[in-house]
Scaffold this motif. Sequence first.
Motif, short mmCIF file in Angstrom:
data_model
loop_
_atom_site.label_atom_id
_atom_site.label_comp_id
_atom_site.label_asym_id
_atom_site.label_seq_id
_atom_site.Cartn_x
_atom_site.Cartn_y
_atom_site.Cartn_z
N ILE A 181 -5.10 3.84 5.80
CA ILE A 181 -5.93 4.18 4.65
C ILE A 181 -6.73 5.45 4.90
O ILE A 181 -6.84 6.32 4.04
CB ILE A 181 -6.88 3.01 4.32
N ASN B 18 -15.32 -5.10 1.88
CA ASN B 18 -14.27 -4.85 0.88
C ASN B 18 -14.85 -4.84 -0.54
O ASN B 18 -14.41 -4.09 -1.40
CB ASN B 18 -13.09 -5.83 1.04
N PHE C 263 0.84 -1.20 0.00
CA PHE C 263 0.00 0.00 0.00
C PHE C 263 0.87 1.26 0.00
O PHE C 263 0.61 2.22 -0.72
CB PHE C 263 -0.92 0.00 1.22
N SER D 246 -6.37 -1.69 -0.78
CA SER D 246 -7.38 -1.41 0.25
C SER D 246 -8.44 -2.52 0.27
O SER D 246 -8.93 -2.89 1.34
CB SER D 246 -8.05 -0.06 0.01
N SER E 227 -15.60 0.07 6.00
CA SER E 227 -14.23 -0.41 5.91
C SER E 227 -13.58 -0.58 7.28
O SER E 227 -12.46 -1.09 7.38
CB SER E 227 -13.39 0.52 5.04
N MET F 178 -4.85 6.91 1.44
CA MET F 178 -5.80 6.67 0.35
C MET F 178 -6.88 7.75 0.26
O MET F 178 -7.14 8.28 -0.82
CB MET F 178 -6.44 5.30 0.52
#
Length: 669
Positions: A262, A171, A127, A154, A251, A267
């Motif tokens: 994330i 997801n 990531f 992710s 998430s 992200m």
Amino acid sequence: MSELSVNSLLAVPLAPLVGSILAGLFGKIIGRRGAHVLTILGVLISFIISAGVLKDVAVDGARFNQTIYEWMTLGSLKMEVGFMIDGLSAMMMCVVTFVSLMVHLYTIGYMEEDDGYQRFFSYISLFTFSMLMLVMSNNMLQLFFGWEAVGLVSYLLIGFWFKKPTAIFANMKAFLVNRVGDFGFILGIGLLLAYTGTLNYTEVFAKASTLTGQVLPATDWALITVICVCLFIGAMGKSAQFPLHVWLPDSMEGPTPISALIHAATMVTAGIFMVSRMSPLFELSDAALNFIVIIGSITALFMGFLGIIQNDIKRVVAYSTLSQLGYMTVALGVSAYSVAMFHVMTHAFFKALLFLGAGSVIMGMHHDQDIRNMGGLRKYMPITWITFLLGNLALIGTPFFSGFYSKDSIIEAVHASHLPAASFANFAVLAGVFVTAFYSFRVYFLVFHGKEHFHHKPFPGEHDHHDDDHGHGHDHTPHESPWVVTAPLLLLAVPSVVIGFLTIQPLLFGDFLKDAIFVDAAKHPVMAELAHEFHGATAMALHGVQTLPFWLALAGVVTAYVFYMVAPAIPAAFAKALRPLIVIGENKYFLDWFNENILAAGARLLGRGLWKVGDVGIIDGLLVNGSAKLVGLVGSLTRLFQTGFLYHYALIMILGVLALMTWFVFMHP
């Protein structure tokens, strides 16, 4: 001006990639210790080089914009891998690598007993590589590669516990919602390529003025507005803006470290970074900027409302992230791109601190995430308590804390903007200050103060949040987390307090981002007005005590204290009186219901129709089977004339000659 080394820049994304490959492919061989040592070493190398690059960029004025590798050439179009290093990318490189390093350290303690230990380290390093490729790119092909790579990883991280149905659903939901945004994003890139003939940032920006005055073919829509809106739709998906925000709260089904990675620094801020990088394009379209302001305002206010009614500690912080992303988006819309990036940077530290602090609380509570089962944890978890408090103070915009400088700058920028949508945005960001303070300190008071609610209750097993229960025992007393968990909290607490004070001058009013972000000062004079009002970080903080946002934040804290520490009957009465609104909030404005029962049902109906009519009826029935039947029909007719008897063939020949003679006589009398 000092030169940046190509090899050192290559090492920044490649070091985490190497660590990820080693941990992922050879995890069984190198073991748990080898996996975390190699991946942490890779991210540490990346952070050290990034810090050096930031110093060269900030102090020595170093810049870099070169192609590293040419992948392919199609006519005049070059598809390349290249780096653009300026103030914007150097800052993001440091933020990404530092937060990632803290998450890697924290993971050693948090995932200690998990069977997927090596796999997790491989994913988070991958990531980090993906995000670094995104922020360092100098062209849209590489930007899109990083964009999709962070989306893919992710997906792997949110569904890390792949035997858990809710994680599998979450997801897939994140993946599909992001594809909706990415469809708009790739349309925007495609339009830019079609009308400029290049994917390179510098070349696109040089030709940006040629896009004004053009319209999209067969419409009367301004081309530049369509391009900017398409690009922003990509940002709406990645940066979780209404109505494409629905993936982010779910998430939280992934392990807590990825929530920090994330949803704090990387992200979800990719969309904010992308719009800032594309500022020369967005400055050409006021219509697109107004659209951005409206979307950001809705997200900032209405996602904050949902944070008030959450009882899962991680979900409260998740809705806080949504709300703060709304603030950043509003700043983009009023042409305060540097302010948006300033908030990206400060938010990365205090939100990572809050997520990791929430994870520490969850560990101390033996993986119970319900804040109603907590209370009085301050004396059991002193380090987690003080760092969580510091993160909350930064989040609500307490003067001198990092969040104050960036958040107040956003509010001032909105107030100074002359865009039509700015009036609604001004109300939204001010109301959001009270809402943020209220839900943040609701969690703080319920978790760390008041009556202890964890006695005489069955604790879940240490890892009941997925299918493997390794249980460390069911001790009913909370405990402070180990040093590998608390050390990142302490290290993140420092920038959460001081980074805003130290960096506001160069970031907003200095030359640090001058060549990375373009603002049309004549049309959008917001930054000039902010600069006129700015008299130093200390003066800003002292003046902040007299402003409306400070008193709104204080009112939120006091209201939370009264409601949950002094008179808990009040929120209970409100909940009863406002039950219809609570139901709407609990159902997240029924957007999930709409997506699942209307959009998904419509998509299923369309898919079934295409299958039955298009696939079965037309393709299979008409084209495939129909052509076979036609051949069979022709064959059956031909067989009538192929009998195998000589006298039949002689008769046909005679009839044929007769027909030819008849035709010749009539045609030539």
